[in-house]
Write an enzyme that holds these catalytic residues in place. Sequence first.
Site, PDB file in Angstrom:
ATOM      1  N   SER A  34       0.828  -1.210   0.000  1.00  7.30           N
ATOM      2  CA  SER A  34       0.000   0.000   0.000  1.00  7.30           C
ATOM      3  C   SER A  34       0.864   1.262   0.000  1.00  7.30           C
ATOM      4  O   SER A  34       2.021   1.254   0.435  1.00  7.30           O
ATOM      5  CB  SER A  34      -0.903  -0.006   1.227  1.00  7.30           C
ATOM      6  OG  SER A  34      -0.116   0.014   2.395  1.00  7.30           O
ATOM      7  N   GLU A  92       6.419  -0.432  -5.361  1.00 10.74           N
ATOM      8  CA  GLU A  92       5.308  -0.842  -6.240  1.00 10.74           C
ATOM      9  C   GLU A  92       4.039  -0.703  -5.423  1.00 10.74           C
ATOM     10  O   GLU A  92       3.733  -1.563  -4.589  1.00 10.74           O
ATOM     11  CB  GLU A  92       5.501  -2.300  -6.683  1.00 10.74           C
ATOM     12  CG  GLU A  92       6.744  -2.552  -7.525  1.00 10.74           C
ATOM     13  CD  GLU A  92       6.597  -2.072  -8.957  1.00 10.74           C
ATOM     14  OE1 GLU A  92       5.480  -1.715  -9.375  1.00 10.74           O
ATOM     15  OE2 GLU A  92       7.622  -2.033  -9.662  1.00 10.74           O
ATOM     16  N   LEU A  93       3.286   0.390  -5.633  1.00 12.33           N
ATOM     17  CA  LEU A  93       2.183   0.721  -4.730  1.00 12.33           C
ATOM     18  C   LEU A  93       0.830   0.603  -5.444  1.00 12.33           C
ATOM     19  O   LEU A  93       0.732   0.004  -6.497  1.00 12.33           O
ATOM     20  CB  LEU A  93       2.430   2.121  -4.154  1.00 12.33           C
ATOM     21  CG  LEU A  93       3.846   2.326  -3.572  1.00 12.33           C
ATOM     22  CD1 LEU A  93       4.043   3.746  -3.091  1.00 12.33           C
ATOM     23  CD2 LEU A  93       4.148   1.330  -2.463  1.00 12.33           C
ATOM     24  N   CYS A 140      -3.476  -4.646  -8.032  1.00 16.05           N
ATOM     25  CA  CYS A 140      -3.091  -3.228  -8.045  1.00 16.05           C
ATOM     26  C   CYS A 140      -3.503  -2.539  -9.337  1.00 16.05           C
ATOM     27  O   CYS A 140      -3.646  -1.323  -9.363  1.00 16.05           O
ATOM     28  CB  CYS A 140      -1.590  -3.117  -7.830  1.00 16.05           C
ATOM     29  SG  CYS A 140      -0.663  -4.203  -8.904  1.00 16.05           S
ATOM     30  N   GLU A 148      -8.120   4.070  -3.324  1.00 23.10           N
ATOM     31  CA  GLU A 148      -8.017   2.732  -3.920  1.00 23.10           C
ATOM     32  C   GLU A 148      -9.028   1.819  -3.245  1.00 23.10           C
ATOM     33  O   GLU A 148      -8.956   1.589  -2.039  1.00 23.10           O
ATOM     34  CB  GLU A 148      -6.599   2.181  -3.727  1.00 23.10           C
ATOM     35  CG  GLU A 148      -6.444   0.795  -4.343  1.00 23.10           C
ATOM     36  CD  GLU A 148      -5.065   0.190  -4.107  1.00 23.10           C
ATOM     37  OE1 GLU A 148      -4.473   0.405  -3.028  1.00 23.10           O
ATOM     38  OE2 GLU A 148      -4.593  -0.515  -5.017  1.00 23.10           O
TER      39      GLU A 148
END
Length: 471
Positions: free
Chosen positions: A226, A245-246, A279, A373
């Site tokens: 996250s 890598e979010l 994601c 998100e």
Amino acid sequence: MKMYINGNWTSGTSQIEVVNPYSGKPIDTVPAATVEDVEMAIKSAERGANAMRALSAFDRYEILMRAVVLLNERRQDLGETITNEEGKVISEGLLEVDRCVQTITWSAEEAKRLFGETIPLDAAPGNEMKFGFTVRVPVGIVVAISPFNFPLNLVAHKVGPAIAGGNAVVIKPASDTPLSALKLTEILLDAGLPAEAIQCVTGSGSAIGDALVSNPAVRKVTFTGSQEVGEHITHTAGLKKVTMELGSNSPLIVLPDADIDKVVAATVQSGYSNAGQVCISTQRVIVDKSVYSDFLDALAPSVEALSTGDPMRETVNVGPMVRESDAARVESWIQEAVGAGARLVAGGGRDGAVVRPAILADVDRNMRFSRDELFGPAVGVTPVSGIDEAIEFANDTRFGLSAAIFTENLDNAMRFALEVDSGNLNINGGTQFRADLMPYGGLKDSGMGKEGPRYAVEEMTELKMVIMHRS
Ligand code: NAP
């Protein structure tokens, strides 16, 4: 299962339960590592890094290729482990194993491609007798922190390139889904990786994360998860390389000339796979007003047709979310949007951790549904007038990981590719596309750095410049 530190499988002093998200029942336990365990793992990894430096590129290639053989032999067990701990349907669990095979294969091949280059130093005045070249060397110790949603392949995306680049690696898998990472560790050891070149430390990120990422012996932190945790790690890591890598809330644009059948198929695949816990899941569908109601009419029956339930049953399309609390959160976001004027066109109910795949129409860009998100099995649909407004709304987010457009118009497709701020840009395909060899990583708050073995190996190695002063 036990965790693997200091060259041993060890039980630790206390345990964490691993729970099957569908049944809600414990399936195993793993140790809750302490800060002392982390320190021991990193000390051991320092010896592991020395052992890795002694291996040739061909040795590293061979270890990874032997791991590929073992991954294929253990495919069924690994697929079932993924489904049991994460909750994705079994076809997606097995697909993840197949993708992991690809990721490790690509990583093995990259072990052979750690090229340097000659630098024409004599092109600078007065340097006729200088000769320069670069060499690529391992960083030493890589810490790899992974999320729950792809518990095998996202670990492979870190471990494979770390080994290919000649490093030792310390894995910290998500506490909800540690079993796949432990099984990958077992496979790499069975494949001949030096005993201290890999460590797999289980336990709560909030308890042991700082000790892992702030340790000065660690030279690289690669994190997938996250935005909030990523930001914390970036501050804590200090002076070392980091890859982040979010998350995201990916937009999918539908223009008037789109092939609606293709859009519907792509929205279903990109919006609801792994119960939307990807994601690059499609979250914001941005549709030109002229085809808005046609699109909704076509999408609703396809989403209603998705079956939910036990992810081990081959006929089920959408399984549970990883935790019941996440399903309750998704339900509450849907209710909040409906309260603010959105229309629930399909799904949205909840049975424990299983949320019925939902479509929300008339979603306003100021709703939380458009801004944050969701990470769940629902898409929001918003009408716009033309390409300018569509691109502007697509960019009206702090994220930028994946985006899609459906159009037959080349100019509009090119405008989308050039003007939308996103790491991946899909033309006439959904947002949820990843081939494991491609460069993959977000812009803005979706992160920094790239994965994909070729790109990750670069980020896990250092470039040294050698200058020969000839006389
Ligand atoms: P998360 O809560 O951020 O956790 C990710 C990992 O970080 C877990 O291993 C977690 O451990 C660990 N962690 C938690 N606090 C930490 C700390 N203070 N220091 C160090 N590590 C810490 O994310 P998640 O819920 O597992 O995964 C979902 C998120 O991942 C979504 O935002 C999704 O978009 C993102 N994601 C991004 C990509 C990409 O490639 N861009 C791919 C997949 C997922 P514990 O489990 O023990 O808390």
